[in-house]
Motif scaffolding. Structure first.
Motif, PDB file in Angstrom:
ATOM      1  N   ASN A 150       0.803  -1.227   0.000  1.00 52.32           N
ATOM      2  CA  ASN A 150       0.000   0.000   0.000  1.00 52.32           C
ATOM      3  C   ASN A 150       0.832   1.271   0.000  1.00 52.32           C
ATOM      4  N   ASN A 151       2.143   1.131   0.035  1.00 58.33           N
ATOM      5  CA  ASN A 151       2.990   2.326   0.081  1.00 58.33           C
ATOM      6  C   ASN A 151       3.908   2.332  -1.146  1.00 58.33           C
ATOM      7  N   ALA A 152       3.602   3.222  -2.073  1.00 58.92           N
ATOM      8  CA  ALA A 152       4.317   3.231  -3.354  1.00 58.92           C
ATOM      9  C   ALA A 152       5.835   3.368  -3.174  1.00 58.92           C
ATOM     10  N   THR A 153       6.241   4.173  -2.214  1.00 56.80           N
ATOM     11  CA  THR A 153       7.670   4.381  -1.979  1.00 56.80           C
ATOM     12  C   THR A 153       8.342   3.080  -1.534  1.00 56.80           C
ATOM     13  N   ARG A 154       7.710   2.446  -0.568  1.00 60.74           N
ATOM     14  CA  ARG A 154       8.296   1.207  -0.046  1.00 60.74           C
ATOM     15  C   ARG A 154       8.220   0.083  -1.079  1.00 60.74           C
ATOM     16  N   LEU A 155       7.131   0.066  -1.819  1.00 60.82           N
ATOM     17  CA  LEU A 155       6.966  -0.974  -2.838  1.00 60.82           C
ATOM     18  C   LEU A 155       8.056  -0.851  -3.894  1.00 60.82           C
ATOM     19  N   ASN A 156       8.301   0.374  -4.305  1.00 63.10           N
ATOM     20  CA  ASN A 156       9.337   0.621  -5.308  1.00 63.10           C
ATOM     21  C   ASN A 156      10.715   0.258  -4.760  1.00 63.10           C
ATOM     22  N   ARG A 157      10.933   0.615  -3.501  1.00 66.45           N
ATOM     23  CA  ARG A 157      12.234   0.332  -2.894  1.00 66.45           C
ATOM     24  C   ARG A 157      12.435  -1.176  -2.742  1.00 66.45           C
ATOM     25  N   THR A 158      11.384  -1.851  -2.315  1.00 71.09           N
ATOM     26  CA  THR A 158      11.462  -3.294  -2.103  1.00 71.09           C
ATOM     27  C   THR A 158      11.735  -4.039  -3.402  1.00 71.09           C
TER      28      THR A 158
HETATM   29  C1  LIG Z   1       5.562   5.221   2.965  1.00 68.05           C
HETATM   30  O1  LIG Z   1       6.851   4.768   3.293  1.00 68.05           O
HETATM   31  C2  LIG Z   1       7.789   5.804   3.478  1.00 68.05           C
HETATM   32  C3  LIG Z   1       9.162   5.150   3.613  1.00 68.05           C
HETATM   33  O2  LIG Z   1       9.173   4.134   4.587  1.00 68.05           O
HETATM   34  C4  LIG Z   1       7.380   6.639   4.670  1.00 68.05           C
HETATM   35  O3  LIG Z   1       8.304   7.673   4.893  1.00 68.05           O
HETATM   36  C5  LIG Z   1       5.988   7.206   4.432  1.00 68.05           C
HETATM   37  O4  LIG Z   1       5.537   7.885   5.573  1.00 68.05           O
HETATM   38  C6  LIG Z   1       5.009   6.104   4.076  1.00 68.05           C
HETATM   39  N1  LIG Z   1       3.749   6.691   3.655  1.00 68.05           N
HETATM   40  C7  LIG Z   1       2.618   6.376   4.231  1.00 68.05           C
HETATM   41  C8  LIG Z   1       1.388   7.018   3.672  1.00 68.05           C
HETATM   42  O5  LIG Z   1       2.549   5.566   5.163  1.00 68.05           O
END
Ligand SMILES: *[C@@H]1O[C@H](CO)[C@@H](O)[C@H](O)[C@H]1NC(C)=O
Ligand SMILES: *[C@@H]1O[C@H](CO)[C@@H](O)[C@H](O)[C@H]1NC(C)=O
Ligand SMILES: *[C@@H]1O[C@H](CO)[C@@H](O)[C@H](O)[C@H]1NC(C)=O
Ligand SMILES: *[C@@H]1O[C@H](CO)[C@@H](O)[C@H](O)[C@H]1NC(C)=O
Ligand SMILES: *[C@@H]1O[C@H](CO)[C@@H](O)[C@H](O)[C@H]1NC(C)=O
Ligand SMILES: *[C@@H]1O[C@H](CO)[C@@H](O)[C@H](O)[C@H]1NC(C)=O
Ligand SMILES: *[C@@H]1O[C@H](CO)[C@@H](O)[C@H](O)[C@H]1NC(C)=O
Ligand SMILES: *[C@@H]1O[C@H](CO)[C@@H](O)[C@H](O)[C@H]1NC(C)=O
Ligand SMILES: *[C@@H]1O[C@H](CO)[C@@H](O)[C@H](O)[C@H]1NC(C)=O
Length: 257
Positions: free
Chosen positions: A75-83
């Protein structure tokens, strides 16, 4: 207390896992094995115990944590991309796994008894992990402050020595944050004492056994190899050192099960 003994077992191997129940990210790098995730998920569905309620509590807690982690990553695009290192195919696979995992997680979390036990379990695991980190920072600090030891350990390699010193300096605030928490330091001290009592018992058995073998007729059964004798005498020395600490001995005697 029984739960805690079980917990202590489960802690082995997961001590350094950074995620906690609510999936707070500490320093984690989101390394997530897609294959393992699928396997686990398949197993809960099709394994020998199709009904998750028949699994031991701790396994269910671990499953709750892993499914939560999977879903949070999906559910977290940033983490998904990083993973997935930007791999869209892998990202889609994780999302598919996560949507399959959601109902399982909901079922598990619907059991409030389980959720309460798991919170206890994760809090305990979290403390154990902080003990391990605190101990590491303490040793690092001691090492960095001891020029003789540094020189000996790194054979005078100035670059490595200054790297260790820099790391110790960088970690000093983490250490003081951990070591200023009395709840934590007491918990860690009790764990350490308990571990020493177990070690003491084990060494005592070893030493008794070695002495017994030596004292039987002709010393039959005694380990007369060089290595065996060296081990027996180092066990005896370590045992003497532990037993010379009366605080420890008294503690062990009063906490014997
Ligand atoms: C998504 O992950 C990033 C990196 O771990 C984090 O900084 C961010 O707060 C997260 N976003 C949400 C909506 O949880
Ligand atoms: C999970 O199980 C399904 C159905 O049994 C199977 O088709 C699929 O390949 C399995 N996935 C993994 C990763 O083992
Ligand atoms: C399966 O689990 C449900 C609760 O999730 C329970 O009500 C049911 O009795 C269980 N079935 C078996 C066969 O264990
Ligand atoms: C809820 O979880 C507890 C602890 O794992 C378990 O003993 C109990 O059988 C579960 N209840 C249901 C209805 O699944
Ligand atoms: C996703 O990750 C890749 C490789 O790690 C990176 O090059 C790319 O900029 C990232 N994309 C986004 C939207 O963060
Ligand atoms: C430094 O390390 C050496 C070697 O382990 C040890 O003998 C000495 O006591 C240490 N010095 C201090 C101040 O801890
Ligand atoms: C100290 O550690 C305990 C046990 O882990 C924790 O519950 C508490 O929040 C910590 N206190 C502070 C100030 O960090
Ligand atoms: C000592 O030897 C005797 C006879 O071989 C044996 O019955 C006993 O269990 C041994 N004790 C220990 C502590 O090994
Ligand atoms: C003796 O054992 C106690 C309890 O484990 C410990 O706190 C203390 O530091 C030990 N003393 C020495 C000199 O090792």
């Amino acid at each position: 207390m029984r739960l805690f003994r079980l917990l202590a077992l489960a802690v082995v191997g997961t001590v350094l896992a950074q995620d906690t129940f609510d999936d707070r990210q500490v320093d984690s790098d989101d390394s997530f094995d897609v294959t393992r995730g699928s396997d686990r998920h398949n197993k809960t569905r099709t394994g020998p115990h199709p009904n998750a309620s028949s699994e031991p509590t701790i396994l269910k807690c671990i499953e709750i944590r892993e499914l939560t982690r999977l879903i949070n990553i999906a559910n977290n695009a940033t983490r998904l991309n990083r993973t997935t290192h930007g791999d869209a195919t892998k990202a889609a696979a994780i999302k598919a796994e996560a949507s399959k995992a959601a109902p399982t997680l909901n079922d598990l979390k619907g059991n409030s008894t389980l959720v309460a036990s798991c919170q206890q379990f994760f809090a305990h695991e979290d403390m154990v992990e902080r003990c391990v980190r605190m101990h590491y920072y303490e040793r690092l600090e001691k090492l960095a402050a001891n020029a003789t030891l540094l020189d000996h350990k790194f054979h005078g390699d100035a670059a490595r020595i200054s790297a260790v010193k820099a790391e110790a300096t960088a970690d000093a605030s983490k250490l003081s944050r951990l070591s200023s928490n009395a709840t934590l330091t007491q918990f860690c001290a009790a764990r350490r004492d308990h571990a020493r009592c177990l070690e003491l018992e084990k060494l005592q058995k070893e030493v008794d056994k070695a002495q017994n073998a030596t004292s039987t007729r002709g010393g039959a059964g005694a380990d007369k190899t060089h290595k065996g004798q060296a081990e027996a005498s180092s066990a005896a020395a370590r045992l003497d050192a532990l037993k010379s600490n009366t605080t420890l001995v008294n503690y062990c005697n009063s906490h014997r099960e």
